[in-house]
Scaffold this motif. Structure first.
Motif, mmCIF file in Angstrom:
data_model
loop_
_atom_site.group_PDB
_atom_site.id
_atom_site.type_symbol
_atom_site.label_atom_id
_atom_site.label_comp_id
_atom_site.label_asym_id
_atom_site.label_seq_id
_atom_site.Cartn_x
_atom_site.Cartn_y
_atom_site.Cartn_z
ATOM 1 N N ILE A 1 -31.033 4.571 22.219
ATOM 2 C CA ILE A 1 -30.121 4.190 23.310
ATOM 3 C C ILE A 1 -30.619 4.544 24.720
ATOM 4 C CG2 ILE A 1 -27.853 4.735 24.317
ATOM 5 C CD1 ILE A 1 -26.677 4.449 21.529
ATOM 6 N N ARG B 1 -32.204 11.856 20.278
ATOM 7 C CA ARG B 1 -31.701 10.964 21.321
ATOM 8 C C ARG B 1 -31.807 11.623 22.697
ATOM 9 N NH1 ARG B 1 -25.548 8.970 21.116
ATOM 10 N NH2 ARG B 1 -25.200 11.156 21.619
ATOM 11 N N HIS C 1 -21.457 12.691 19.042
ATOM 12 C CA HIS C 1 -21.145 11.365 19.581
ATOM 13 C C HIS C 1 -22.217 10.333 19.256
ATOM 14 C CE1 HIS C 1 -17.474 12.493 21.440
ATOM 15 N NE2 HIS C 1 -18.031 13.448 22.149
ATOM 16 N N LEU C 2 -22.486 10.199 17.972
ATOM 17 C CA LEU C 2 -23.379 9.126 17.528
ATOM 18 C C LEU C 2 -22.525 7.892 17.224
ATOM 19 C CD1 LEU C 2 -25.575 11.235 15.102
ATOM 20 C CD2 LEU C 2 -26.105 10.567 17.450
ATOM 21 N N PHE C 3 -23.109 6.712 17.388
ATOM 22 C CA PHE C 3 -22.381 5.475 17.084
ATOM 23 C C PHE C 3 -22.430 5.211 15.591
ATOM 24 C CE2 PHE C 3 -23.152 4.754 21.542
ATOM 25 C CZ PHE C 3 -22.005 4.109 21.955
ATOM 26 N N PRO C 4 -21.262 5.211 14.918
ATOM 27 C CA PRO C 4 -21.277 5.061 13.463
ATOM 28 C C PRO C 4 -21.752 3.679 13.006
ATOM 29 C CG PRO C 4 -19.021 5.043 14.298
ATOM 30 C CD PRO C 4 -19.905 5.389 15.449
ATOM 31 N N ARG C 5 -21.618 2.661 13.869
ATOM 32 C CA ARG C 5 -21.990 1.307 13.433
ATOM 33 C C ARG C 5 -23.426 0.943 13.769
ATOM 34 N NH1 ARG C 5 -17.310 0.181 10.737
ATOM 35 N NH2 ARG C 5 -15.565 0.897 11.975
ATOM 36 N N LEU C 6 -24.145 1.873 14.371
ATOM 37 C CA LEU C 6 -25.556 1.610 14.635
ATOM 38 C C LEU C 6 -26.383 2.431 13.650
ATOM 39 C CD1 LEU C 6 -25.662 1.785 18.549
ATOM 40 C CD2 LEU C 6 -25.408 -0.221 17.090
ATOM 41 N N ILE D 1 -33.166 2.070 25.730
ATOM 42 C CA ILE D 1 -32.591 0.740 25.938
ATOM 43 C C ILE D 1 -31.873 0.704 27.285
ATOM 44 C CG2 ILE D 1 -30.831 -0.861 25.095
ATOM 45 C CD1 ILE D 1 -31.666 0.151 22.246
ATOM 46 N N ASP E 1 -20.022 17.593 19.603
ATOM 47 C CA ASP E 1 -19.791 16.815 18.375
ATOM 48 C C ASP E 1 -20.622 15.529 18.349
ATOM 49 O OD1 ASP E 1 -18.079 16.412 20.464
ATOM 50 O OD2 ASP E 1 -16.239 16.668 19.302
ATOM 51 N N PHE F 1 -24.385 16.686 22.835
ATOM 52 C CA PHE F 1 -22.959 17.002 22.865
ATOM 53 C C PHE F 1 -22.587 17.837 21.662
ATOM 54 C CE2 PHE F 1 -23.576 12.712 24.595
ATOM 55 C CZ PHE F 1 -23.257 12.963 25.916
ATOM 56 N N GLU G 1 -31.353 3.201 16.006
ATOM 57 C CA GLU G 1 -30.731 2.557 17.169
ATOM 58 C C GLU G 1 -30.016 3.580 18.039
ATOM 59 O OE1 GLU G 1 -30.051 -1.846 15.122
ATOM 60 O OE2 GLU G 1 -28.466 -0.352 15.045
#
Ligand SMILES: Nc1ncnc2c1ncn2[C@@H]1O[C@H](COP(=O)(O)OP(=O)(O)OP(=O)(O)O)[C@@H](O)[C@H]1O
Ligand SMILES: [Mg+2]
Lengths: 232, 378
Positions: free
Chosen positions: A110, A158, A97-102, A113, A95, A93, A106
């Motif tokens: 994704i 990813r 779109h990575l998960f900041p809390r992972l 998983i 921008d 993408f 991780e």
């Protein structure tokens, strides 16, 4: 020519109602084969992102067909489409779109998983891909600790970890400086592209044109099929 | 499937600030709801203590009686009439009333005296010390060893006191299942001694206790008693009547209801709001997951899991906190009436489930509506 990766015919897409109604795709026809790295270029608002979305099973067209590796995409159910995207297509993408809390690893893990790979195995695999994109040792950092170019490489890791056949990138270099952008695209071409894979890139960035095998122009919803190979 | 849940768990728990706020909201709401309803359950239980302890199947009383504490005397002929009713196995009188005891040190203490039928001693307590038959001795009283016992100066067998200017002697210590609400000690004696010692209006029978021949005789007994001008209630009906009195005829019940609703609303708004912000903040990421190929069903599962996990954790913490508070209170105040019943636990669980359901409903709606195309477009 290799085998056909995506065959699209008669694609139309409208947005909005009444006055604001726009025809974002006008009777678009497109063929891509494996082994290609196709650029779609054109002015802002010409329908490039819309086209990528229709080709990759994210946005339903109002008419037309997309055959992707032989599957008639828009005849599939929503769940089948999701499964198709998960197994065949990698997305980068604009921008990230990575998960900041992972952690970085991780985030990269994704798609595995989601494909029911065992958690620990997925993380080991993610660490390998982080190494491939040159981010060895960053596995346990949160993505916000990384620079823009590094985050883009996490997003690429990813997108390719599940070894998709088709890689879709929308403006992959938009928020990077020229050298970083060039090196990332060169890297993707070198590490990912082979005779069984195909890359579709939407870009404004002329500095990366040298890597394309084919460049298509889009204007006002129409895709011109006069092609320009960079070697020509 | 497990990997997806683990992902959901990490997304939730790694957001420490929001997760803490969620937990605190639910814990607080559960704590308040359980604490308040437990207290009420305790009060209601004690209000029916006499009914529970005597254990008679049917209680006959004046129709104006509202709680076990305000008795209205019935004449002796009512006893004879009831005894001759069809379906009645036996019927006995019961006295229940207040009296003033003067202790040996000269201090006065109000007590509640229960007078058991002289011949059958129906409703007799279990004895802790001494024999039940000692109740027939001169001036004999059995003292109930409940939480009020120390107010009589921890009497022993043989302790002498004055009750309304009559000499009384403790001949036994009785155990009791449920202690009473009103904070006064209870004494057992015989019906006739009770009405001799305690000044009464013309009619002396507080309650008539009936044992029916069969359960199926109860409705007909109730009708016959009604024809006599009195009210016959089963044990359960009487307890309900007493509960209803405290719930609806005193401000107690309404206050409890208001407090329970308030704690529910507070819990719901804190947790609902926080969960909603959590979903909103992650909405784009959920959209990205959707684009990558997560099915709607899996996203719903993730959100439900997050809501359920938080709610159950908050529920556990809330109940734990409540148990702790009750235990601490009972250490300092042996009289503390709070009772955490399965009903309380169930009610709090139900409310938590509603909170979780409402919070996740909002989240699920949001997440189902995101178009991955909009995420893709940036
Ligand atoms: N959800 C939408 N609702 C209404 N109009 C839309 C929507 N999405 C796209 N459009 C319109 O469709 C046209 C094509 O949009 P699209 O995003 O595909 O352009 P683009 O070529 O990717 O532009 P850019 O280079 O700025 O990213 C534009 O006119 C846009 O305004
Ligand atoms: Mg675009």
């Amino acid at each position: 020519m290799g085998t056909v990766a995506i065959h699209a015919d008669g694609l139309n897409k409208w947005f909005g109602e009444g006055e604001a109604r726009t025809n974002a795709l006008k009777d678009v026809h497109l063929d891509t084969t494996f082994g290609e790295m196709v650029y779609i270029v054109g002015p802002s608002g010409s329908g490039k992102t819309t086209l990528l979305s229709v080709l990759s099973g994210i946005l339903r067209p109002d008419s037309g067909t997309v055959l992707c590796e032989g599957a008639d995409l828009w005849k599939l159910s929503n769940d089948e489409l999701a499964t198709f995207r998960l197994s065949k297509i990698g997305f980068v993408f604009q921008d990230y779109h990575l998960f900041p809390r992972l952690t970085t690893a991780e985030n990269v893990a994704i798609p595995l998983i989601l494909r029911r790979t065992d958690w620990d195995k997925a993380l080991i695999e993610a660490a390998k891909y982080l190494e491939i994109v040159g981010l060895k040792g960053r596995a346990n950092l949160p993505p916000v600790k990384l620079s823009g170019g590094e985050q883009q490489r996490v997003a690429i890791a990813r997108a390719i970890i599940s070894q998709p056949d088709i890689l879709i990138m929308d403006e992959p270099t938009a928020s990077l400086d020229g050298d970083t952008g060039r090196s990332i695209v060169a890297f993707v071409k070198e590490k990912f592209l082979n005779a069984n894979r195909c890359i579709l890139i939407v870009t404004h960035d002329a500095r990366i044109n040298e890597f394309a095998t084919r460049i298509l122009h889009m204007e006002d919803g129409r895709l011109s099929n006069e092609e320009r190979h960079q070697n020509e | 499937m497990f990997g997806i849940l683990r992902l959901a768990y990490k997304l939730l728990v790694n957001d420490k600030a929001k997760f803490t706020a969620l937990l605190i909201g639910i814990t607080f709401a559960v704590f308040l709801m359980t604490e308040i309803t437990a207290m009420f359950a305790g009060v209601l239980n004690r209000a029916s203590a006499t009914v529970i302890n005597i254990g008679a199947r049917i209680w006959v009383m004046d129709p104006s009686v509202q709680t076990v504490a305000n008795t209205i005397g019935m004449p002796d002929y009512a006893l004879d009439a009831v005894r001759s009713m069809k379906g009645v196995k036996f019927a006995v009188p019961l006295f229940s009333g207040g009296a003033l005891v003067k202790l040996q040190d000269g201090a006065y203490q109000s007590v509640n005296v229960i007078g058991l039928d002289d011949t059958s001693l129906f409703g007799r307590p279990q004895m802790e010390q001494g024999q039940i038959e000692s109740i027939y001795a001169e001036g004999a009283f059995l003292v109930v060893d409940d939480s009020e016992f120390p107010k009589l100066g921890n009497p022993k067998i043989g302790t002498v006191f004055e009750l309304n200017d009559h000499r009384g002697v403790v001949t036994g210590i009785a155990k009791v299942a449920t202690s009473a609400l009103f904070g006064v000690p209870s004494l057992y004696t015989t019906y006739y001694r009770a009405i001799q010692y305690i000044p009464n209006p013309r009619y002396t029978i507080s309650y008539l206790l009936i044992e029916p021949k069969n359960e199926s005789d109860i409705p007909s007994i109730q009708k016959q008693v009604q024809a006599l001008g009195y009210l016959a209630l089963t044990r359960e009906q009487f307890e309900t009547k007493i509960s209803n009195f405290y719930m609806f005829q005193t401000s107690l019940g309404m206050n409890i209801l208001i407090m329970t609703i308030v704690s529910f609303v507070v819990g719901l708004s804190i947790s609902g709001q926080t969960f909603y912000t959590f979903i909103l903040e992650n909405l784009e990421k959920f959209g990205a997951l959707k684009a990558i190929g997560t099915k709607n069903r899996e996203l719903v599962l993730m959100i439900l899991f997050q809501a359920t996990f938080t709610s159950l954790a908050g529920y556990g913490l809330g109940i734990g906190l409540c148990t702790l508070a009750t235990a601490l209170a009972k250490m300092r105040l042996p009289d503390y009436a709070s009772r955490i019943t399965y009903g309380n636990l169930g009610l709090a669980l139900l409310m938590v489930v509603i909170i979780a359901a409402m919070s996740s409903y909002i989240g699920v709606r949001k997440v189902l509506r995101i178009e991955p195309f909009d995420i893709f477009r940036g």
